[in-house]
Structures are given as C-alpha cells and as structure tokens.
Design a protein around this motif. Structure first.
Motif, PDB file in Angstrom:
ATOM      1  N   VAL A 135       0.776  -1.226  -0.095  1.00 39.02           N
ATOM      2  CA  VAL A 135      -0.102  -0.023  -0.112  1.00 39.02           C
ATOM      3  C   VAL A 135       0.944   1.279   0.052  1.00 39.02           C
ATOM      4  N   MET A 136       2.007   1.316   0.793  1.00 36.40           N
ATOM      5  CA  MET A 136       2.863   2.334   0.762  1.00 36.40           C
ATOM      6  C   MET A 136       3.651   2.558  -0.477  1.00 36.40           C
ATOM      7  N   GLU A 137       4.048   1.376  -1.398  1.00 36.07           N
ATOM      8  CA  GLU A 137       4.681   1.670  -2.478  1.00 36.07           C
ATOM      9  C   GLU A 137       3.655   2.301  -3.469  1.00 36.07           C
ATOM     10  N   LEU A 138       2.299   1.790  -3.371  1.00 39.07           N
ATOM     11  CA  LEU A 138       1.448   2.410  -4.363  1.00 39.07           C
ATOM     12  C   LEU A 138       1.064   3.657  -4.244  1.00 39.07           C
ATOM     13  N   GLU A 139       0.882   4.260  -2.754  1.00 34.73           N
ATOM     14  CA  GLU A 139       0.738   5.429  -2.570  1.00 34.73           C
ATOM     15  C   GLU A 139       1.992   6.380  -2.860  1.00 34.73           C
ATOM     16  N   ALA A 140       3.061   5.843  -2.949  1.00 34.13           N
ATOM     17  CA  ALA A 140       4.021   6.608  -3.397  1.00 34.13           C
ATOM     18  C   ALA A 140       4.211   6.633  -4.872  1.00 34.13           C
ATOM     19  N   LYS A 141       3.951   5.722  -5.652  1.00 30.87           N
ATOM     20  CA  LYS A 141       3.787   5.850  -7.156  1.00 30.87           C
ATOM     21  C   LYS A 141       2.742   6.695  -7.443  1.00 30.87           C
ATOM     22  N   ILE A 142       1.512   6.908  -6.821  1.00 27.53           N
ATOM     23  CA  ILE A 142       0.370   7.664  -7.135  1.00 27.53           C
ATOM     24  C   ILE A 142       1.021   9.044  -6.768  1.00 27.53           C
TER      25      ILE A 142
END
Length: 70
Positions: free
Chosen positions: A8-15
């Motif tokens: 989830v943190m990785e996806l938030e960073a990508k977004i």
C-alpha cells in the motif's frame, strides 16, 4: 510492517509521483497552448497585412523591378 502495508505504501508513493508528473505535464501543455495561440494570432495578422497589401512593405508583382540577371 506486513507485506500488505508495504504494498500500500509503495502504491501511494507511485500515485504521488504520477500526480506530480501529471501536474508538470499539464503546466507544460498550458504554456505550449499559450504560445500556439500567440503564433496563430500573429499568422492571422500577417495574412491580413498581405491581403491588404498597402503598408506591408511589399510591392505588387507588376511593379517589382526585374532581377539583376535580366
């Protein structure tokens, strides 16, 4: 942290990165659109001057002197 939290943190960073990139591209597009509008207006004015012929500094073809090699 669990694997799910990491994902989830990785996806938030990508977004967040994508949002920043989209905003940068949007700013560039806006700048290019302004330049394009300005150039279109200049082209319209130039075409209008050529049609009018008067003060454009251009001589009508029938009044233009022949080239030097004639």
């Amino acid at each position: 942290m669990t694997e799910l939290e990491n994902r989830v943190m990785e996806l938030e960073a990508k977004i967040a990165f994508q949002d920043d990139t989209i905003e940068t591209l949007n700013d560039e597009l806006r700048t290019h659109q302004k330049h394009l509008a300005k150039m279109q207006r200049q082209l319209e004015l130039l075409a209008q001057k050529i049609k009018e012929g008067g003060d454009s500094g251009l001589m009508p073809q029938h009044q233009e002197p022949p080239p030097p090699h004639y």
